[in-house]
Design an enzyme around this catalytic site. Structure first.
Site, PDB file in Angstrom:
ATOM      1  N   THR A 160       0.898  -1.159   0.000  1.00  0.00           N
ATOM      2  CA  THR A 160       0.000   0.000   0.000  1.00  0.00           C
ATOM      3  C   THR A 160       0.932   1.205   0.000  1.00  0.00           C
ATOM      4  OG1 THR A 160      -0.090   0.138   2.405  1.00  0.00           O
ATOM      5  CG2 THR A 160      -1.797  -1.193   1.371  1.00  0.00           C
ATOM      6  N   HIS A 161       0.543   2.245  -0.704  1.00  0.00           N
ATOM      7  CA  HIS A 161       1.414   3.420  -0.870  1.00  0.00           C
ATOM      8  C   HIS A 161       2.779   3.028  -1.438  1.00  0.00           C
ATOM      9  CE1 HIS A 161      -1.551   5.401   1.754  1.00  0.00           C
ATOM     10  NE2 HIS A 161      -1.477   4.286   2.456  1.00  0.00           N
ATOM     11  N   SER A 282      19.237  -0.352 -25.199  1.00  0.00           N
ATOM     12  CA  SER A 282      19.525   1.058 -25.379  1.00  0.00           C
ATOM     13  C   SER A 282      20.641   1.179 -26.411  1.00  0.00           C
ATOM     14  CB  SER A 282      19.963   1.660 -24.046  1.00  0.00           C
ATOM     15  OG  SER A 282      20.718   2.832 -24.287  1.00  0.00           O
ATOM     16  N   LYS A 288      21.469  -1.926 -20.475  1.00  0.00           N
ATOM     17  CA  LYS A 288      20.028  -1.746 -20.271  1.00  0.00           C
ATOM     18  C   LYS A 288      19.145  -2.682 -21.085  1.00  0.00           C
ATOM     19  CE  LYS A 288      18.191   2.026 -19.202  1.00  0.00           C
ATOM     20  NZ  LYS A 288      17.594   3.332 -19.387  1.00  0.00           N
ATOM     21  N   ASN A 290      15.121  -2.400 -21.782  1.00  0.00           N
ATOM     22  CA  ASN A 290      13.970  -1.539 -21.495  1.00  0.00           C
ATOM     23  C   ASN A 290      12.635  -2.251 -21.715  1.00  0.00           C
ATOM     24  OD1 ASN A 290      15.784   0.558 -21.023  1.00  0.00           O
ATOM     25  ND2 ASN A 290      15.778   1.161 -23.180  1.00  0.00           N
ATOM     26  N   GLU A 295       5.583  -0.078 -21.298  1.00  0.00           N
ATOM     27  CA  GLU A 295       5.604   1.391 -21.317  1.00  0.00           C
ATOM     28  C   GLU A 295       4.670   1.942 -22.394  1.00  0.00           C
ATOM     29  OE1 GLU A 295       9.572   3.125 -21.396  1.00  0.00           O
ATOM     30  OE2 GLU A 295      10.274   1.516 -20.103  1.00  0.00           O
ATOM     31  N   TYR A 322     -29.898  14.969 -36.880  1.00  0.00           N
ATOM     32  CA  TYR A 322     -28.546  14.726 -37.385  1.00  0.00           C
ATOM     33  C   TYR A 322     -27.811  16.039 -37.672  1.00  0.00           C
ATOM     34  CZ  TYR A 322     -24.630  13.463 -40.317  1.00  0.00           C
ATOM     35  OH  TYR A 322     -23.356  13.326 -40.822  1.00  0.00           O
ATOM     36  N   LYS A 330     -16.191   8.647 -36.298  1.00  0.00           N
ATOM     37  CA  LYS A 330     -15.591   7.398 -36.798  1.00  0.00           C
ATOM     38  C   LYS A 330     -14.120   7.229 -36.464  1.00  0.00           C
ATOM     39  CE  LYS A 330     -19.159   7.488 -40.049  1.00  0.00           C
ATOM     40  NZ  LYS A 330     -19.572   8.781 -39.432  1.00  0.00           N
TER      41      LYS A 330
HETATM   42  N1  ARG Z   1     -20.698  10.940 -44.010  1.00  0.00           N
HETATM   43  C1  ARG Z   1     -21.804  11.246 -43.161  1.00  0.00           C
HETATM   44  C2  ARG Z   1     -21.474  10.841 -41.722  1.00  0.00           C
HETATM   45  O1  ARG Z   1     -20.495  10.169 -41.523  1.00  0.00           O
HETATM   46  C3  ARG Z   1     -23.014  10.499 -43.619  1.00  0.00           C
HETATM   47  C4  ARG Z   1     -24.300  11.161 -43.329  1.00  0.00           C
HETATM   48  C5  ARG Z   1     -24.407  12.439 -44.042  1.00  0.00           C
HETATM   49  N2  ARG Z   1     -25.733  12.967 -44.030  1.00  0.00           N
HETATM   50  C6  ARG Z   1     -25.937  14.200 -44.424  1.00  0.00           C
HETATM   51  N3  ARG Z   1     -27.153  14.608 -44.428  1.00  0.00           N
HETATM   52  N4  ARG Z   1     -24.966  14.973 -44.816  1.00  0.00           N
HETATM   53  O2  ARG Z   1     -22.152  11.184 -40.796  1.00  0.00           O
END
Ligand code: ARG
Length: 467
Positions: A160-161, A282, A288, A290, A295, A322, A330
């Site tokens: 601990t610690h 190294s 060394k 590593n 890491e 939207y 993404k």
């Molecule tokens: N490429 C757009 C996205 O990844 C798809 C949807 C686009 N829709 C629109 N009304 N511009 O969200």
């Protein structure tokens, strides 16, 4: 119209073309093409439903099916021409479909929008990613359990610690990580349930006037339920945020373990040896070795945390429904999955093949740290001394041992008796590391008997989780 579609897919009412700069800034095809298989699967299910609902003719559907199959092959073979003039994966595929099968291709988008299309694709993609990650996480847990079962009796100091506290077994320490990863598995399963809802049918935002059958599409794509409200279906990315939070916790747990590997493998600790194949040398200091892999796991945790912040921030304050902001979901999501997948794989290998404990160094550290002091206090309490007094008596015994540079167990009985007349010959049973560890014999405790049971339970749990 046909000509307009050739360039952008939506430019019918625009009087001047979009500039190159704007095209580059707004296009997502360079990264969202990764969802091409999901996009095609979604289109196929949508088209089949349109045909069954008599919105699309049988021959149009046959053309679409044939065209999408060819596109899928072109993409896997690397001969598909991607164009940022067509913004994203959806428009690239739709344009090619129209090239291949003519008007049927232009009918595919009936009753849907890219808004519900992209939400469907990302959910399908993430569901698949979660399944892969869950498999990898189970392999990691198994590797921890195997390593633990090979070292059930190896004793090390618990901290601990970062100071020596009480003796534990190496296996018990490893099981703590297995417990973290078991909860992480539950979190992935839980997130998957909410990912697995179908947005398609929400169309742009309000639903569609065609007599669609959303349940049929959900069944074909394996979605457990339909997204309810259409505005919510196309706009929220909470499912991605939830997943990212679960991913962050996995990385946080991996980084804690990595930090221990870095400490343990350092010459100062010397508790373990890391296989050479997981380390680098190294370029200037020949002595060394590593621990680069642990890491980097620690370091990569930062970027996964960053992706979670990016997703939360992109969602914050978005009005319904939207907005293009969502296109930014993404890259963080893809990189989170890639980083986590690679990290789970390499740490699993490391745990399975790269860690050798050094039991003598561990024992030495436990002895030097007076790890059995609490056991001596408990011994006095069992003989009637109030715990606070016992604590004080033992503190003095430790001070004495320190000045003599001896382990508690090495102090002769007359010396120990000076701190309490309650101490007898049998005190040496509790002052040994083995005696201390064996005495913590209840569920969750470090006694080897309990640890063996815990390993068996965890293995049974893993087997039960197998789908
Ligand atoms: N490429 C757009 C996205 O990844 C798809 C949807 C686009 N829709 C629109 N009304 N511009 O969200």
């Amino acid at each position: 119209m046909a000509e307009n579609f050739k360039t952008s897919g939506w430019s019918g009412r625009f009087s001047e073309p979009v500039s190159e700069q704007v095209k580059r800034y707004t296009a997502s095809a360079d990264f969202d093409r990764r969802m091409y298989a999901e996009d095609i699967a979604g289109s196929l299910a949508h088209a089949r439903m349109l045909k069954d609902a008599k919105i699309l003719s049988v021959s149009d559907f046959a053309d679409i099916e044939r065209g999408l199959k060819q596109i899928s092959e072109e993409i896997t073979e690397g001969v598909f021409t991607w164009s940022i003039d067509l913004e994203d994966v959806h428009l690239n595929i739709e344009r090619r479909l129209t090239e291949l099968v003519g008007d049927a291709g232009k009918r595919l988008h009936t009753g849907r929008s890219r808004n519900d299309q992209v939400a469907t694709d990302i959910r399908l993609w993430l569901r698949n990613a979660i399944d892969h990650l869950s498999t990898h996480l189970a392999l990691l847990r198994r590797a921890f359990l195997m390593l633990a079962s090979r070292h059930e009796d190896v004793i090390m100091p618990g901290f601990t610690h970062l100071q020596v506290a009480q003796p534990i077994t190496f296996a018990h320490h490893l099981l703590a990580y297995e417990a973290m990863f078991a909860r992480d598995s539950e979190r992935l399963d839980d997130a998957r349930r909410r990912v697995n809802h179908l947005p398609l049918g929400a169309a742009a935002l309000a639903g569609t006037s065609y007599p669609i059958n959303r349940q049929q599409v959900a069944d074909e794509l394996g979605f457990e339920a339909l997204c309810g409200n259409s505005l919510d279906a196309v706009s929220d990315r909470d499912f991605a945020i939830e997943f990212s939070a679960a991913a962050v916790l996995i990385m946080v747990h991996l980084s804690r373990f990595s930090e221990e590997l870095v400490l343990w493998s350092s010459p100062r600790f010397g508790f373990i040896r890391l296989a050479d194949s997981f380390c680098t040398g190294s370029s200037i200091m020949p002595q060394k070795k590593n621990p680069d892999v642990p890491e980097l796991v620690r370091g990569k945790t930062g970027r996964v945390v960053g992706h979670l912040m990016a997703l939360i921030t992109l969602m914050k304050s978005q009005p319904l429904a939207y907005n293009k902001d969502n296109q930014e979901d993404k890259e963080p999501l893809f990189d989170t999955v890639d980083t986590l997948m690679a990290t789970l794989a390499i740490v699993t290998d490391l745990v399975a093949h790269g860690i050798t404990p050094e039991p003598e160094r561990m024992r030495e550290a436990a002895r030097e740290g007076y790890a059995t002091a609490t056991d001596l206090a408990d011994y006095l309490v069992r003989r009637g001394m109030p715990f606070r007094d016992a604590h004080e008596a033992v503190a003095q015994a430790v001070r004495e041992a320190e000045t003599k540079n001896l382990d508690l167990a090495a102090l002769p009985l007359p010396t120990l008796k000076r701190f309490s007349s309650l101490i007898d010959e049998d005190v040496y049973d509790v002052l040994t590391l083995e005696g201390s560890v064996a005495s913590r014999n209840h569920p969750g405790g470090t006694a080897p008997e309990q640890v063996r049971k815990a390993i068996d339970q965890a293995l049974a749990q893993l087997d039960a989780e197998k789908r």
